[in-house]
Scaffold this motif. Sequence first.
Motif, PDB file in Angstrom:
ATOM      1  N   ALA A  88       0.924  -1.129  -0.256  1.00 44.72           N
ATOM      2  CA  ALA A  88      -0.289   0.119  -0.119  1.00 44.72           C
ATOM      3  C   ALA A  88       0.873   1.509   0.215  1.00 44.72           C
ATOM      4  N   CYS A  89       2.193   1.435   0.862  1.00 40.19           N
ATOM      5  CA  CYS A  89       3.030   2.234   0.718  1.00 40.19           C
ATOM      6  C   CYS A  89       3.648   3.229  -0.383  1.00 40.19           C
ATOM      7  N   SER A  90       4.188   1.685  -0.984  1.00 41.33           N
ATOM      8  CA  SER A  90       4.196   1.998  -2.079  1.00 41.33           C
ATOM      9  C   SER A  90       3.669   2.612  -3.314  1.00 41.33           C
ATOM     10  N   VAL A  91       2.804   2.507  -3.712  1.00 43.97           N
ATOM     11  CA  VAL A  91       1.471   2.718  -4.479  1.00 43.97           C
ATOM     12  C   VAL A  91       1.520   4.153  -3.756  1.00 43.97           C
ATOM     13  N   ILE A  92       1.070   4.204  -2.900  1.00 45.44           N
ATOM     14  CA  ILE A  92       0.976   6.173  -2.422  1.00 45.44           C
ATOM     15  C   ILE A  92       2.245   6.129  -2.328  1.00 45.44           C
ATOM     16  N   ALA A  93       3.210   6.425  -1.755  1.00 46.17           N
ATOM     17  CA  ALA A  93       4.696   6.834  -2.536  1.00 46.17           C
ATOM     18  C   ALA A  93       4.781   7.371  -3.682  1.00 46.17           C
ATOM     19  N   GLN A  94       4.607   6.600  -4.836  1.00 41.10           N
ATOM     20  CA  GLN A  94       4.392   6.755  -5.848  1.00 41.10           C
ATOM     21  C   GLN A  94       3.172   7.649  -6.268  1.00 41.10           C
ATOM     22  N   HIS A  95       2.380   7.642  -5.538  1.00 40.16           N
ATOM     23  CA  HIS A  95       1.186   8.394  -6.436  1.00 40.16           C
ATOM     24  C   HIS A  95       1.506   9.861  -5.478  1.00 40.16           C
ATOM     25  N   TYR A  96       2.090  10.263  -4.385  1.00 38.92           N
ATOM     26  CA  TYR A  96       2.920  11.681  -4.270  1.00 38.92           C
ATOM     27  C   TYR A  96       3.780  11.957  -4.982  1.00 38.92           C
ATOM     28  N   ALA A  97       4.707  11.200  -5.291  1.00 35.59           N
ATOM     29  CA  ALA A  97       5.712  11.431  -5.901  1.00 35.59           C
ATOM     30  C   ALA A  97       5.627  12.068  -7.217  1.00 35.59           C
ATOM     31  N   LYS A  98       4.328  11.890  -8.000  1.00 36.30           N
ATOM     32  CA  LYS A  98       3.748  11.567  -9.155  1.00 36.30           C
ATOM     33  C   LYS A  98       3.533  13.750  -9.250  1.00 36.30           C
ATOM     34  N   LYS A  99       2.710  13.862  -8.128  1.00 32.25           N
ATOM     35  CA  LYS A  99       2.294  14.556  -7.569  1.00 32.25           C
ATOM     36  C   LYS A  99       3.364  16.183  -7.220  1.00 32.25           C
ATOM     37  N   ALA A 100       4.294  15.664  -6.620  1.00 37.17           N
ATOM     38  CA  ALA A 100       5.730  16.700  -6.665  1.00 37.17           C
ATOM     39  C   ALA A 100       6.173  16.789  -8.107  1.00 37.17           C
ATOM     40  N   GLU A 101       6.431  15.918  -9.025  1.00 38.56           N
ATOM     41  CA  GLU A 101       6.491  16.307 -10.298  1.00 38.56           C
ATOM     42  C   GLU A 101       6.003  16.726 -11.159  1.00 38.56           C
ATOM     43  N   ALA A 102       4.502  16.671 -10.638  1.00 37.64           N
ATOM     44  CA  ALA A 102       3.449  17.551 -11.631  1.00 37.64           C
ATOM     45  C   ALA A 102       3.208  19.220 -10.861  1.00 37.64           C
ATOM     46  N   ALA A 103       4.025  19.004  -9.771  1.00 39.02           N
ATOM     47  CA  ALA A 103       3.649  20.616  -9.261  1.00 39.02           C
ATOM     48  C   ALA A 103       4.517  21.200  -9.581  1.00 39.02           C
ATOM     49  N   GLU A 104       6.246  20.449 -10.173  1.00 43.47           N
ATOM     50  CA  GLU A 104       7.060  21.469 -10.314  1.00 43.47           C
ATOM     51  C   GLU A 104       6.864  21.484 -11.915  1.00 43.47           C
TER      52      GLU A 104
END
Length: 327
Positions: free
Chosen positions: A310-326
Amino acid sequence: MGLKGVLEKLKLEPYVLALFGMVVLASILPVRGEVAHGLDLVVKLAIALLFFLHGAKLSRESAVAGLTHWRLHLLILGFTFVMFPILGLVFSKIGVLPTTLAAGILFLCCLPSTVQSSIAFTSIARGNVAAAVVAASASNLFGIFITPVLVSLLMQTQGGAAGGWESVRDIVVQLLLPFIAGQLARPLVAAWIARHKDLIGYVDRGSILLVVYSAFSEAVVGGIWHKISPGQLAILLVVCGVLLAIVLATTTYGARALGFSPEDEKAITFCGSKKSLATGVPMANILFPGPTAGIIVLPLMIFHQIQLMACSVIAQHYAKKAEAAEA
């Protein structure tokens, strides 16, 4: 697609498969008699070595750097040692699991957070890594004292748990003293540990595999597979999944409601929702003597795998959001 590709697709770590492999091995070839007594001594030495290395790896500079963020640390400790045990009491009393597995659920809820995976997932998600280092390390250090007391208060004689002060004494001798020795030896061994991270990792994981094999050997000799049915294992899987979902939702939205930054939210989510297999298995071996330990750690092993996925999926989701914001 090779075996490695299949494992990555299913988000199953080889180490997790090895853990369950120890259960299978113990079911087929459990140790008995004098061999079991010898293995018990080896296990105690392995646990001492494990916590010595934990102490030697913990950087005092990293710990001091993050101590000022007290609101975040108190919240994570509250999730770990207050909310989790309350949920554990609820889940252990609903009556869908046999007594020993219900005790295992309550035991895992009394454990501290993970260290390595909490920090790794926070890093992947681009969260506050320094805070995660401090929070996870503090959780494990406090857990050496808090977990046996919680087990004594909440579980009483359920599952054969030892008395509170005796448990604290045994855990101090087998876990805390080696940890302190590692901290004291850090100036001498830190450079060597940094150069041999892979070797340290093998010792770390190998120690846990050994403890799991020893605990399940006793459980098999005590008749574990005559006491737990496939249906009960399926229910246990659902209970662990529901428990994790509740905690993940509470940590994430609780951090937002209290006004923490997105970076802090990630540290709170990953540190506040996890339970440590590396600490839990040795503690179960101390707190639950005899064949009970093998059954007690079964919910923890299942929860551990679900939390990694579960945390692997959530971490990847957070990372994609951070990349999109940048972008």
